[in-house]
Write an enzyme that holds these catalytic residues in place. Structure first.
Site, PDB file in Angstrom:
ATOM      1  N   GLY A  44      -3.881 -24.746 -16.621  1.00 15.87           N
ATOM      2  CA  GLY A  44      -4.444 -23.743 -15.727  1.00 15.87           C
ATOM      3  C   GLY A  44      -4.632 -24.269 -14.316  1.00 15.87           C
ATOM      4  O   GLY A  44      -4.036 -25.267 -13.921  1.00 15.87           O
ATOM      5  N   HIS A  47      -0.802 -23.373  -9.464  1.00 11.76           N
ATOM      6  CA  HIS A  47      -0.378 -23.391  -8.064  1.00 11.76           C
ATOM      7  C   HIS A  47       1.129 -23.152  -8.026  1.00 11.76           C
ATOM      8  O   HIS A  47       1.755 -22.926  -9.074  1.00 11.76           O
ATOM      9  CB  HIS A  47      -0.761 -24.722  -7.410  1.00 11.76           C
ATOM     10  CG  HIS A  47      -0.362 -25.915  -8.231  1.00 11.76           C
ATOM     11  ND1 HIS A  47       0.957 -26.281  -8.424  1.00 11.76           N
ATOM     12  CD2 HIS A  47      -1.090 -26.804  -8.945  1.00 11.76           C
ATOM     13  CE1 HIS A  47       1.024 -27.346  -9.175  1.00 11.76           C
ATOM     14  NE2 HIS A  47      -0.217 -27.683  -9.531  1.00 11.76           N
ATOM     15  N   GLY A  49       3.549 -25.091  -7.783  1.00 13.54           N
ATOM     16  CA  GLY A  49       4.331 -26.001  -8.638  1.00 13.54           C
ATOM     17  C   GLY A  49       4.506 -25.382 -10.024  1.00 13.54           C
ATOM     18  O   GLY A  49       5.609 -25.367 -10.589  1.00 13.54           O
ATOM     19  N   HIS A  50       3.417 -24.838 -10.582  1.00  9.89           N
ATOM     20  CA  HIS A  50       3.520 -24.168 -11.893  1.00  9.89           C
ATOM     21  C   HIS A  50       4.425 -22.943 -11.799  1.00  9.89           C
ATOM     22  O   HIS A  50       5.211 -22.665 -12.692  1.00  9.89           O
ATOM     23  CB  HIS A  50       2.135 -23.712 -12.374  1.00  9.89           C
ATOM     24  CG  HIS A  50       1.185 -24.823 -12.670  1.00  9.89           C
ATOM     25  ND1 HIS A  50       0.054 -25.049 -11.913  1.00  9.89           N
ATOM     26  CD2 HIS A  50       1.178 -25.762 -13.632  1.00  9.89           C
ATOM     27  CE1 HIS A  50      -0.619 -26.078 -12.406  1.00  9.89           C
ATOM     28  NE2 HIS A  50       0.051 -26.541 -13.451  1.00  9.89           N
ATOM     29  N   GLN A  74      -7.010 -35.313 -23.865  1.00  7.51           N
ATOM     30  CA  GLN A  74      -6.276 -36.145 -22.912  1.00  7.51           C
ATOM     31  C   GLN A  74      -7.143 -36.632 -21.748  1.00  7.51           C
ATOM     32  O   GLN A  74      -6.647 -37.241 -20.820  1.00  7.51           O
ATOM     33  CB  GLN A  74      -5.026 -35.424 -22.414  1.00  7.51           C
ATOM     34  CG  GLN A  74      -5.259 -34.238 -21.506  1.00  7.51           C
ATOM     35  CD  GLN A  74      -3.953 -33.497 -21.232  1.00  7.51           C
ATOM     36  OE1 GLN A  74      -3.459 -32.756 -22.065  1.00  7.51           O
ATOM     37  NE2 GLN A  74      -3.389 -33.692 -20.053  1.00  7.51           N
TER      38      GLN A  74
HETATM   39  O1  PAF Z   1       0.847 -31.537 -17.524  1.00  9.43           O
HETATM   40  C1  PAF Z   1      -0.133 -30.897 -17.963  1.00  9.43           C
HETATM   41  O2  PAF Z   1      -0.649 -29.971 -17.341  1.00  9.43           O
HETATM   42  C2  PAF Z   1      -0.710 -31.263 -19.316  1.00  9.43           C
HETATM   43  O3  PAF Z   1      -0.674 -32.638 -19.515  1.00  9.43           O
HETATM   44  C3  PAF Z   1      -0.039 -30.520 -20.487  1.00  9.43           C
HETATM   45  C4  PAF Z   1       1.415 -30.913 -20.643  1.00  9.43           C
HETATM   46  C5  PAF Z   1      -0.169 -29.026 -20.273  1.00  9.43           C
HETATM   47  C6  PAF Z   1      -0.748 -30.880 -21.788  1.00  9.43           C
HETATM   48  O4  PAF Z   1      -2.090 -30.534 -21.741  1.00  9.43           O
END
Ligand code: PAF
Length: 294
Positions: A44, A47, A49-50, A74
């Site tokens: 989430g 921006h 880039g996404h 993570q």
């Molecule tokens: O790159 C990310 O935003 C995260 O590491 C991912 C791949 C969505 C895993 O939570």
């Protein structure tokens, strides 16, 4: 990336799914109708880039899904997890505008239900750079990506090359475990001043944003110098450039082999390397990288 649409119907086009088995059902329906599924996993705070990942996914697939899930596994720092930007409503609107077909936003309980945390063989790729600074981070990434793939069952997935180490690790696991999905790396999107787009940039003040541009300048200087000098010499002058810059705390700057991610100092027989950097700008930790070719 605005989607052209003359009617208000567009605002309801994106399907919003919380339930993991509903995501699997959605995907099955797409394939039954001859539509390949492209998938962009995210945490989430979307921006441009996404958005470029979604555009890439749309160019090669008839149906595109995006997940939004801030994955606690993570984060090895509770403060970083708590401060990670969350803006689901705005993200949903951005995804509607770009023409994403489905958003999968599961709860932590639903995503990890009946599933212990697994330990993957990452072939040491998780012991260097980001992995050395953030122990357990990549195991957390692989765990969540496996869960997301398990439910969404995409044909291909799209990851930003800004997270180069993440991409190398996920490709390694996908190969080793024969995940039936294409892993596509997409170029890093940058602000006009060179700053790599990142959800973390939202936490930078105006002055810090300006200061942060030294990361890309340092990487670009390695790129230029490495065509005429050793990688070691190119890296050394880039480190000096960063150290001379107030308000930046360098975590690492390495020139590495693209597959093994092991440091390399000389070109030897190679033609390609990657320069990878991580640094704190104020309290915000940023990463970036650039491909080097001789
Ligand atoms: O790159 C990310 O935003 C995260 O590491 C991912 C791949 C969505 C895993 O939570």
């Amino acid at each position: 990336f605005r989607r052209s649409c003359g009617s208000s119907k567009c605002a309801t086009d994106v399907e919003f799914i919380l339930n993991p088995s509903a995501a699997t059902a959605w995907s099955a329906v797409q394939r039954q109708n001859g539509r390949s599924v492209g998938f962009v996993p995210t945490m989430g705070a979307l921006h441009d880039g996404h958005m470029s990942l979604i555009v890439n996914a749309k160019s090669a697939n008839k149906a595109v899904a995006c997940s939004i899930f801030v994955n606690p596994l993570q984060f090895n720092n509770a403060e970083d997890l708590a401060n990670y930007p969350r803006q689901l409503a705005a993200d949903r609107e951005s995804l509607e505008r770009v023409g994403c077909d489905m958003v999968f936003a599961p709860s932590e309980i639903a995503l990890y239900a009946n599933h212990g945390v697994l330990t993957y063989d990452l072939n040491g790729l998780d012991k260097v750079m980001e992995g050395a600074s953030r122990p357990g981070h990549f195991q957390g990434v692989v765990n969540v990506v496996e869960r997301l793939f398990h439910y969404v069952r995409p044909n291909s997935t799209y990851f930003g090359e800004k997270d180069r180490q993440q991409l190398a690790i996920l490709r390694h696991v996908a190969n080793a475990l024969k995940w039936p999905v294409d892993m596509i790396g997409c170029p890093t999107m940058r602000e006009p001043n060179g700053l790599a787009m990142s959800s973390r940039n939202m936490r930078l003040s105006g002055e810090e944003r300006q200061r942060a541009t030294v990361l890309f300048r340092a990487l670009s200087s390695i790129q230029a110098a490495s065509t005429v000098a050793s990688l070691k010499a190119a890296k050394h002058s880039a480190i000096e450039m960063i150290l001379a810059h107030p308000g930046i705390k360098l975590d690492y700057l390495e020139t590495v082999d693209p597959l093994t991610l092991q440091p390399i100092m000389e070109w030897d027989m190679r033609n390609e390397a990657i320069a990878m950097i991580a640094a704190y700008v104020g309290k915000v930790r940023l990463i970036d990288n650039i491909t080097l070719r001789r």
